[in-house]
Design a protein around this motif. Structure first.
Motif, PDB file in Angstrom:
ATOM      1  N   SER A 131       9.525   2.823  -6.464  1.00  0.00           N
ATOM      2  CA  SER A 131       9.654   1.212  -6.438  1.00  0.00           C
ATOM      3  C   SER A 131      10.020   0.819  -7.541  1.00  0.00           C
ATOM      4  O   SER A 131       9.761   1.400  -9.075  1.00  0.00           O
ATOM      5  N   CYS A 177       8.216  -5.045  -6.305  1.00  0.00           N
ATOM      6  CA  CYS A 177       7.724  -4.520  -5.078  1.00  0.00           C
ATOM      7  C   CYS A 177       7.188  -6.486  -4.612  1.00  0.00           C
ATOM      8  O   CYS A 177       7.408  -7.402  -5.504  1.00  0.00           O
ATOM      9  N   SER A 202       7.790  -2.830 -10.972  1.00  0.00           N
ATOM     10  CA  SER A 202       7.131  -1.414 -11.167  1.00  0.00           C
ATOM     11  C   SER A 202       7.286  -1.332 -12.324  1.00  0.00           C
ATOM     12  O   SER A 202       7.821  -1.003 -13.089  1.00  0.00           O
ATOM     13  N   VAL A 211      10.363  -2.453  -3.002  1.00  0.00           N
ATOM     14  CA  VAL A 211       9.996  -1.951  -1.978  1.00  0.00           C
ATOM     15  C   VAL A 211       9.302  -3.434  -1.771  1.00  0.00           C
ATOM     16  O   VAL A 211       8.783  -4.514  -2.053  1.00  0.00           O
ATOM     17  N   SER A 252       6.425  -5.382   2.052  1.00  0.00           N
ATOM     18  CA  SER A 252       5.386  -5.094   2.733  1.00  0.00           C
ATOM     19  C   SER A 252       5.769  -6.088   3.094  1.00  0.00           C
ATOM     20  O   SER A 252       5.741  -7.413   3.038  1.00  0.00           O
ATOM     21  N   SER A 254       5.134  -1.932   0.384  1.00  0.00           N
ATOM     22  CA  SER A 254       4.040  -1.396  -0.832  1.00  0.00           C
ATOM     23  C   SER A 254       3.308  -3.670  -1.375  1.00  0.00           C
ATOM     24  O   SER A 254       3.294  -3.730  -0.779  1.00  0.00           O
ATOM     25  N   SER A 304       1.187  -2.503  -6.348  1.00  0.00           N
ATOM     26  CA  SER A 304       2.141  -3.374  -7.396  1.00  0.00           C
ATOM     27  C   SER A 304       1.243  -4.728  -8.017  1.00  0.00           C
ATOM     28  O   SER A 304       1.268  -4.555  -9.228  1.00  0.00           O
ATOM     29  N   LYS A 332       4.896   4.200  -6.250  1.00  0.00           N
ATOM     30  CA  LYS A 332       5.169   3.577  -5.014  1.00  0.00           C
ATOM     31  C   LYS A 332       5.957   4.813  -4.277  1.00  0.00           C
ATOM     32  O   LYS A 332       7.174   4.707  -4.006  1.00  0.00           O
TER      33      LYS A 332
END
Length: 199
Positions: free
Chosen positions: A116, A119, A141, A158, A160, A182, A185, A198
């Protein structure tokens, strides 16, 4: 004097036991470990020496839900597992590994491995002034261009969530920011002495 720091302990975070099994099968020196901190957390922890024995490797999974008997998945169990791993081991390197999906239009293919660059949360919709940005998160990141180059990996944003499905709002946030997966982070933002990757 070199700025390089010798890595003495690596922790790999993996949500589901089935995802962790190939790693545990490959490193037969890892043994179950009872944590001394947060001992009531549901996480499953394995630890032992790796490779030539100079480095310790620990694998932490989220464990099982006591009520439903399935793997704990989602951002809350990932946060607990991460905090357990950091408090118990104080590792030099923390790798959050797992499976995810991505946009073909952004060059993502099945079996790609990503590191990543940033995030983002794509399902934390908080339509209150000032909280919208907080909900999305946008945590940078730790840059690791040498690792990306040496291993021939892809890198990107990334995202999540806590759901396997998605709606139009999720799609909009993912399209604007990239897409993968993710939570770690957020913790890295407060724990800068630990390197977090990640995949």
């Amino acid at each position: 004097m070199s700025d390089e720091k010798k890595i003495l302990h690596i922790v790999v975070l993996i949500a589901m036991e089935a995802e962790a099994k190939p790693l545990l099968d490959a490193y037969t020196t890892l043994e179950p470990h009872n944590c001394t901190v947060f001992s009531n957390a549901p996480c499953l922890v394995y630890t032992g020496k790796s490779g030539n024995g100079e480095c310790r490797l620990s694998v932490v999974t989220n464990g099982k839900c006591q009520k439903f008997g399935v793997d704990n998945v989602g951002t809350a169990p990932a946060t607990i597992a991460t905090m357990v791993a950091i408090a118990e081991f104080k590792p030099c390197l923390l790798i959050s590994a797992g499976t995810s999906g991505g946009f073909k239009s952004k060059g993502v293919s099945i079996n790609d491995t990503f590191i990543s660059t940033k995030c983002v949360n794509h399902d934390r919709r908080i339509p209150i002034p000032g909280f919208t940005e907080y909900g999305v998160g946008c945590q940078d990141s730790i840059p690791c261009p040498n690792l990306i180059k040496a291993l021939g990996l892809k890198s990107g944003v990334v995202t999540s969530s806590n759901s396997l499905d998605h709606n139009d709002s999720d799609d909009k946030i993912m399209a604007e920011n990239g897409h993968f997966l993710s939570l770690v982070s957020y913790l890295r933002h407060f724990l800068n002495s630990i390197t977090v990757l990640k995949s």
